[in-house]
Design a protein around this motif. Structure first.
Motif, mmCIF file in Angstrom:
data_model
loop_
_atom_site.group_PDB
_atom_site.id
_atom_site.type_symbol
_atom_site.label_atom_id
_atom_site.label_comp_id
_atom_site.label_asym_id
_atom_site.label_seq_id
_atom_site.Cartn_x
_atom_site.Cartn_y
_atom_site.Cartn_z
ATOM 1 N N LYS A 125 0.828 -1.210 0.000
ATOM 2 C CA LYS A 125 0.000 0.000 0.000
ATOM 3 C C LYS A 125 0.864 1.263 0.000
ATOM 4 C CE LYS A 125 -4.116 -1.741 0.012
ATOM 5 N NZ LYS A 125 -5.044 -1.515 -1.079
ATOM 6 N N GLN A 126 1.927 1.259 0.790
ATOM 7 C CA GLN A 126 2.809 2.432 0.835
ATOM 8 C C GLN A 126 3.513 2.628 -0.505
ATOM 9 O OE1 GLN A 126 2.951 4.611 3.273
ATOM 10 N NE2 GLN A 126 4.507 5.891 2.329
ATOM 11 N N ALA A 127 3.952 1.533 -1.117
ATOM 12 C CA ALA A 127 4.612 1.640 -2.425
ATOM 13 C C ALA A 127 3.643 2.174 -3.470
ATOM 14 C CB ALA A 127 5.168 0.284 -2.842
ATOM 15 N N ARG A 128 2.386 1.755 -3.401
ATOM 16 C CA ARG A 128 1.387 2.275 -4.337
ATOM 17 C C ARG A 128 1.164 3.768 -4.132
ATOM 18 N NH1 ARG A 128 -3.757 -1.728 -4.816
ATOM 19 N NH2 ARG A 128 -2.667 -3.707 -5.084
ATOM 20 N N LEU A 129 1.134 4.193 -2.870
ATOM 21 C CA LEU A 129 0.993 5.630 -2.595
ATOM 22 C C LEU A 129 2.168 6.404 -3.182
ATOM 23 C CD1 LEU A 129 -0.268 5.720 1.111
ATOM 24 C CD2 LEU A 129 -1.495 6.573 -0.896
ATOM 25 N N LEU A 130 3.362 5.879 -2.986
ATOM 26 C CA LEU A 130 4.548 6.541 -3.534
ATOM 27 C C LEU A 130 4.477 6.593 -5.055
ATOM 28 C CD1 LEU A 130 7.235 4.922 -1.216
ATOM 29 C CD2 LEU A 130 6.580 7.348 -1.251
ATOM 30 N N ASN A 151 2.122 9.163 -6.257
ATOM 31 C CA ASN A 151 2.638 10.518 -6.029
ATOM 32 C C ASN A 151 3.870 10.811 -6.889
ATOM 33 O OD1 ASN A 151 0.683 11.264 -4.138
ATOM 34 N ND2 ASN A 151 1.829 10.337 -2.458
ATOM 35 N N GLY A 152 4.169 9.906 -7.826
ATOM 36 C CA GLY A 152 5.292 10.138 -8.721
ATOM 37 C C GLY A 152 6.654 9.852 -8.117
ATOM 38 N N PHE A 199 8.743 7.299 -7.971
ATOM 39 C CA PHE A 199 8.949 5.984 -8.544
ATOM 40 C C PHE A 199 10.139 5.245 -7.947
ATOM 41 C CE2 PHE A 199 6.884 8.344 -12.154
ATOM 42 C CZ PHE A 199 5.636 7.791 -11.939
ATOM 43 N N ILE A 200 11.226 5.929 -7.741
ATOM 44 C CA ILE A 200 12.414 5.275 -7.178
ATOM 45 C C ILE A 200 12.121 4.789 -5.766
ATOM 46 C CG2 ILE A 200 14.802 5.659 -6.415
ATOM 47 C CD1 ILE A 200 15.068 7.578 -8.845
ATOM 48 N N GLU A 201 11.464 5.620 -4.973
ATOM 49 C CA GLU A 201 11.122 5.234 -3.603
ATOM 50 C C GLU A 201 10.177 4.035 -3.593
ATOM 51 O OE1 GLU A 201 10.983 8.274 -4.864
ATOM 52 O OE2 GLU A 201 12.079 9.647 -3.551
ATOM 53 N N ALA A 202 9.218 4.018 -4.527
ATOM 54 C CA ALA A 202 8.279 2.890 -4.609
ATOM 55 C C ALA A 202 9.032 1.610 -4.971
ATOM 56 C CB ALA A 202 7.185 3.185 -5.630
ATOM 57 N N SER A 203 9.926 1.693 -5.947
ATOM 58 C CA SER A 203 10.713 0.510 -6.338
ATOM 59 C C SER A 203 11.573 0.012 -5.189
ATOM 60 C CB SER A 203 11.604 0.821 -7.540
ATOM 61 O OG SER A 203 10.867 0.767 -8.723
ATOM 62 N N ASN A 204 12.191 0.942 -4.478
ATOM 63 C CA ASN A 204 13.018 0.556 -3.328
ATOM 64 C C ASN A 204 12.189 -0.144 -2.258
ATOM 65 O OD1 ASN A 204 15.287 1.622 -4.544
ATOM 66 N ND2 ASN A 204 15.196 3.556 -3.434
ATOM 67 N N LEU A 205 10.993 0.350 -2.033
ATOM 68 C CA LEU A 205 10.119 -0.249 -1.025
ATOM 69 C C LEU A 205 9.708 -1.658 -1.450
ATOM 70 C CD1 LEU A 205 9.109 0.641 1.714
ATOM 71 C CD2 LEU A 205 7.053 1.496 0.621
ATOM 72 N N TYR A 206 9.357 -1.822 -2.717
ATOM 73 C CA TYR A 206 9.017 -3.162 -3.215
ATOM 74 C C TYR A 206 10.216 -4.105 -3.106
ATOM 75 C CZ TYR A 206 4.345 -2.148 -5.069
ATOM 76 O OH TYR A 206 3.017 -1.853 -5.206
ATOM 77 N N SER A 207 11.404 -3.606 -3.424
ATOM 78 C CA SER A 207 12.603 -4.445 -3.320
ATOM 79 C C SER A 207 12.839 -4.872 -1.876
ATOM 80 C CB SER A 207 13.830 -3.699 -3.850
ATOM 81 O OG SER A 207 13.690 -3.463 -5.231
ATOM 82 N N ASN A 208 12.607 -3.963 -0.951
ATOM 83 C CA ASN A 208 12.768 -4.295 0.467
ATOM 84 C C ASN A 208 11.725 -5.320 0.898
ATOM 85 O OD1 ASN A 208 14.331 -3.800 2.836
ATOM 86 N ND2 ASN A 208 12.492 -2.881 3.723
#
Length: 189
Positions: free
Chosen positions: A47-52, A55-56, A58-67
């Motif tokens: 859910k947090q990665a989707r929010l990121l 909100n554009g 993208f790098i933060e969302a990818s990092n969160l998914y990788s984690n």
């Protein structure tokens, strides 16, 4: 205190996701938790990665998914949404090839977990077609066709991607036939 002040300014739901992620940042941090508790943590990561992403960021969302994948490498929801995130990001990025390759890798992980996921097959075939076009690689085109055919088992009326495959491989008649089929059944994207 700075962290708490920052969280106090976020919407409640986003703060809850962040609290889960902050408390459980690594695989070691979930040792001793049961499967349901880990599923809730993975849900928060997703859910947090989707929010990121929305909100554009993208790098933060990818990092969160990788984690999240380090915590549970077999969580279908996070793997699928990470693949989708990369696929969407590739549409507007200059470095399409790398993002598409990463998306393919994530979708393949999903297929290993759930071999008969129609949406995964459809999305994988889509990114394989894009990748084959970029690389101009017949082997990737064949893989895309095989994936398309597997997906048609579940969605026989969804022939748009098959029409695209035939168009990209210069089989115009088959492309037209599948495109018309998709149009007649109202399954165009």
């Amino acid at each position: 205190t700075e962290y708490l002040e920052d969280q106090a300014n976020k919407p409640l739901i986003e703060s809850l996701y962040t609290a889960f992620i902050y408390k459980y940042p690594t695989k070691d941090s979930v040792i001793g938790l049961n499967e349901t508790e880990i599923e809730q943590i993975m849900w928060a990561y997703d859910k947090q990665a989707r929010l990121l992403h929305n909100n554009g960021q993208f790098i933060e969302a990818s990092n969160l998914y990788s984690n999240a994948e380090k915590i549970n490498p077999n969580h279908f929801g996070c793997l699928f949404n990470h693949a989708l995130h990369l696929q969407i990001q590739a549409e507007s990025a200059e470095e399409k090839e790398h993002l598409i390759a990463q998306s393919i890798e994530q979708y393949r992980k999903c297929i290993k977990i759930s071999k008969d996921s129609p949406n995964t097959l459809r999305n994988l075939s889509d990114v394989l077609l894009k990748y084959a076009q970029i690389k101009n690689d017949k082997k990737i085109y064949r893989e895309a066709l095989e994936t398309l055919q597997e997906g048609l088992i579940y969605f026989p009326d969804h022939t748009y991607n098959l029409a695209c495959y035939y168009a990209l491989t210069n089989n115009i008649d088959a492309s037209k036939e599948n495109l018309l089929h998709s149009e007649q059944l109202d399954t165009l994207p």
